[in-house]
Write a protein that holds these residues in place. Structure first.
Motif, PDB file in Angstrom:
ATOM      1  N   THR A 184      51.794  45.094  15.171  1.00 19.99           N
ATOM      2  CA  THR A 184      52.398  44.575  13.943  1.00 19.99           C
ATOM      3  C   THR A 184      52.842  43.129  14.095  1.00 19.99           C
ATOM      4  O   THR A 184      52.591  42.300  13.211  1.00 19.99           O
ATOM      5  N   TYR A 185      53.477  42.823  15.205  1.00 24.34           N
ATOM      6  CA  TYR A 185      53.969  41.463  15.424  1.00 24.34           C
ATOM      7  C   TYR A 185      53.426  40.870  16.732  1.00 24.34           C
ATOM      8  O   TYR A 185      54.083  40.076  17.375  1.00 24.34           O
ATOM      9  N   THR A 211      55.589  33.819   7.806  1.00 22.99           N
ATOM     10  CA  THR A 211      56.474  34.311   8.875  1.00 22.99           C
ATOM     11  C   THR A 211      57.548  35.245   8.318  1.00 22.99           C
ATOM     12  O   THR A 211      57.875  35.222   7.131  1.00 22.99           O
ATOM     13  N   ARG A 212      58.111  36.043   9.212  1.00 20.33           N
ATOM     14  CA  ARG A 212      59.245  36.916   8.894  1.00 20.33           C
ATOM     15  C   ARG A 212      60.393  36.590   9.841  1.00 20.33           C
ATOM     16  O   ARG A 212      60.191  36.447  11.051  1.00 20.33           O
ATOM     17  N   LYS A 213      61.583  36.499   9.280  1.00 23.74           N
ATOM     18  CA  LYS A 213      62.769  36.154  10.056  1.00 23.74           C
ATOM     19  C   LYS A 213      63.327  37.383  10.772  1.00 23.74           C
ATOM     20  O   LYS A 213      63.190  38.517  10.289  1.00 23.74           O
ATOM     21  N   ASP A 214      63.955  37.126  11.943  1.00 23.25           N
ATOM     22  CA  ASP A 214      64.712  38.146  12.691  1.00 23.25           C
ATOM     23  C   ASP A 214      63.854  39.294  13.225  1.00 23.25           C
ATOM     24  O   ASP A 214      64.365  40.389  13.476  1.00 23.25           O
ATOM     25  N   VAL A 215      62.561  39.081  13.366  1.00 28.26           N
ATOM     26  CA  VAL A 215      61.731  40.036  14.098  1.00 28.26           C
ATOM     27  C   VAL A 215      61.098  39.287  15.261  1.00 28.26           C
ATOM     28  O   VAL A 215      60.926  38.073  15.209  1.00 28.26           O
ATOM     29  N   PHE A 282      61.132  33.615  14.428  1.00 28.34           N
ATOM     30  CA  PHE A 282      61.060  32.494  13.502  1.00 28.34           C
ATOM     31  C   PHE A 282      62.381  32.338  12.758  1.00 28.34           C
ATOM     32  O   PHE A 282      63.052  33.327  12.442  1.00 28.34           O
ATOM     33  N   PRO A 283      62.791  31.102  12.465  1.00 29.34           N
ATOM     34  CA  PRO A 283      64.100  30.886  11.832  1.00 29.34           C
ATOM     35  C   PRO A 283      64.142  31.217  10.353  1.00 29.34           C
ATOM     36  O   PRO A 283      65.231  31.365   9.782  1.00 29.34           O
ATOM     37  N   HIS A 284      62.975  31.350   9.686  1.00 35.33           N
ATOM     38  CA  HIS A 284      62.975  31.553   8.229  1.00 35.33           C
ATOM     39  C   HIS A 284      61.851  32.501   7.819  1.00 35.33           C
ATOM     40  O   HIS A 284      60.824  32.597   8.496  1.00 35.33           O
ATOM     41  N   ASP A 285      62.066  33.177   6.696  1.00 31.12           N
ATOM     42  CA  ASP A 285      60.990  33.918   6.048  1.00 31.12           C
ATOM     43  C   ASP A 285      60.064  32.936   5.330  1.00 31.12           C
ATOM     44  O   ASP A 285      60.502  31.885   4.854  1.00 31.12           O
ATOM     45  N   GLN A 286      58.797  33.288   5.247  1.00 27.15           N
ATOM     46  CA  GLN A 286      57.813  32.506   4.489  1.00 27.15           C
ATOM     47  C   GLN A 286      57.818  31.024   4.884  1.00 27.15           C
ATOM     48  O   GLN A 286      57.784  30.131   4.046  1.00 27.15           O
ATOM     49  N   ASP A 287      57.880  30.786   6.170  1.00 24.57           N
ATOM     50  CA  ASP A 287      57.905  29.417   6.690  1.00 24.57           C
ATOM     51  C   ASP A 287      56.496  29.038   7.156  1.00 24.57           C
ATOM     52  O   ASP A 287      55.640  29.890   7.360  1.00 24.57           O
ATOM     53  N   THR A 288      56.278  27.738   7.289  1.00 27.97           N
ATOM     54  CA  THR A 288      55.078  27.204   7.937  1.00 27.97           C
ATOM     55  C   THR A 288      55.505  26.634   9.278  1.00 27.97           C
ATOM     56  O   THR A 288      56.328  25.718   9.327  1.00 27.97           O
TER      57      THR A 288
END
Length: 443
Positions: A184-185, A211-215, A282-288
């Protein structure tokens, strides 16, 4: 990477000024008339002569064709091999200095050793199939690389809940060949070798989106070739978050945990491969976000820097920018001459020359940052810099292998060879950057 010059970056780039210029230039000098071929009395220092003094039916390239930038003119667009697909987006990373020291990773000895499963047990989510391989060779180049529609190589998301990462590397200095989702990740990554070779994989630079945060994600590069690496003693991969850059002015930084560099036991029978694995949140959701081996420094970054020097009314008085030559792909190799004006001919003749160059190995981008630091100093009003400019003439080739830098090679030029091993070459057409640098030093 140089925000102050974003306006120059956004200007429309020239498709290819050299061909158009030379066509009109040759017409002007009568190249298309029989008189030149028959030995007309036309006199021009542009004409080429052979070893017997006879005129060849062609002109040498004008020395100052790309000698100067203009704040009102466009940057010279990079030329790519015609096999390479290049996305149309222009990437621009901010330049910053981390406020705190970037500490080494401290291995615990308990880092996970992931099993390499490959695409047989995983899902390919990104793969280049238009890249020149060993056995082929460089033929020609053009601005923008391959003609036609640029395909979307990343997988198509099935909806907002689909958390598959979207990969991309078809930009300056990028070199990801394939990404396989094995959990999954968790992703296994294959780097593209230097063009027209089957080796030299150590530099990496690629982009991920969705991206997804906190995973916790795990990335494993599976086809590195060096048995030893600084990752074994604490070096971390570099990460760049677009949202952090836009909102907090945070640039590239060393990130990663559970870092391990190890031998890949799934050999192909020819050469052993090594793996680099690390985890990241990653520090943010839906980041590039971007990952890289060293801080990237592209051919466009260099041109932006040179543009700032040319447009500086003080620095341009003692720093002259010229074209040393054109690379195999037709990219300009720049030469800077830095010295204070001499008061007398005797004083000028007494000056000794200092020659500096960088990026003969395109994957060693730290060389460009060191060169930038040197240029910042020698072009400054520091008393030491002024004294050095009084005593010496500095000849600087800031990017010896622009073709390799543009396509994301680690070590080679488009000739498929390490230029650092060809300083004695007589093959000007195959190794123009080295040939002209050596001749400049001899002069």
């Amino acid at each position: 990477m140089f925000p102050a010059l974003e306006t120059e970056l956004k200007q429309e780039t020239l498709p290819d000024p050299y061909e158009d210029f030379m066509y009109h230039h040759l017409q002007y000098y009568g190249y298309f008339k029989d008189s030149l071929m028959l030995g007309s009395p036309l006199k021009s220092r542009q004409l080429l002569h052979d070893e017997f003094g006879e005129v060849k039916p062609c002109l040498r390239e004008p020395r100052d064709l790309f000698a100067f930038f203009s704040s009102s003119g466009p940057l010279q667009a990079p030329r790519w091999p015609i096999e390479c697909e290049v996305i149309k987006e222009s990437l621009c990373h901010i330049e910053w200095v981390p406020p705190q020291p970037e500490y080494f990773y401290q291995p615990t000895g308990n880092e996970k050793l992931p099993e390499i499963v490959g695409e047989e047990k995983g899902t390919v989510v990104y793969q280049l199939d238009s890249v020149p391989t060993e056995g082929s060779y460089f033929t020609s180049a053009r601005v923008g690389g391959k003609r036609g529609i640029i395909r979307d190589l990343a997988v198509t998301l099935q909806g907002p809940e689909d958390n598959t990462l979207l990969f991309e590397s078809r930009f300056e200095s990028g070199n990801l060949q394939k990404a396989v989702r094995v959990d999954t990740y968790e992703y296994e990554l294959t780097l593209r070798t230097d063009l027209y070779t089957n080796k030299h994989t150590q530099w990496f630079y690629f982009r991920v989106q969705n991206t997804r945060k906190d995973v916790t994600y795990r990335f494993t590069i599976v086809n590195l070739l060096k048995p030893k690496s600084l990752y074994t003693i604490g070096m971390k991969p570099l990460m760049y978050s677009q949202l952090d850059a836009d909102t907090h002015n945070i640039g590239w930084r060393r990130e990663g945990k559970e870092i391990r560099y190890f031998k890949n036991n799934t050999e192909d029978g020819q050469q052993p491969f090594y793996c680099l694995t690390w985890t990241i949140q990653f520090p943010h959701d839906q980041d590039t976000c971007f990952f890289a081996h060293f801080y990237p420094y592209t051919y466009t970054d260099l041109q932006c820097y040179l543009l700032s020097v040319v447009n500086n009314p003080v620095q341009s008085q003692f720093c002259k920018l010229r074209t040393l030559c054109r690379s195999l792909a037709g990219n300009t190799v720049y030469l800077l001459t830095i010295t204070n004006p001499s008061r007398t001919p005797q004083e000028a003749a007494a000056k000794k020359a200092v020659v500096l160059s960088a990026r003969v190995h395109p994957g060693e981008s730290n060389g460009s940052w060191i060169m930038k630091g040197f240029l910042d100093f020698i072009l400054s009003n520091s008393p030491d810099a002024q004294l050095l400019r009084d005593i010496f003439i500095f000849k600087v080739v800031p990017m010896l292998n622009p073709d390799g830098v543009i396509v994301g090679n680690y070590r080679c030029s488009l000739a498929g060879r390490d230029l650092n091993r060809h300083y004695k070459t007589i093959l000007k057409e195959s190794f123009p950057c080295i040939w002209y640098t050596r001749n400049m030093i001899k002069r």
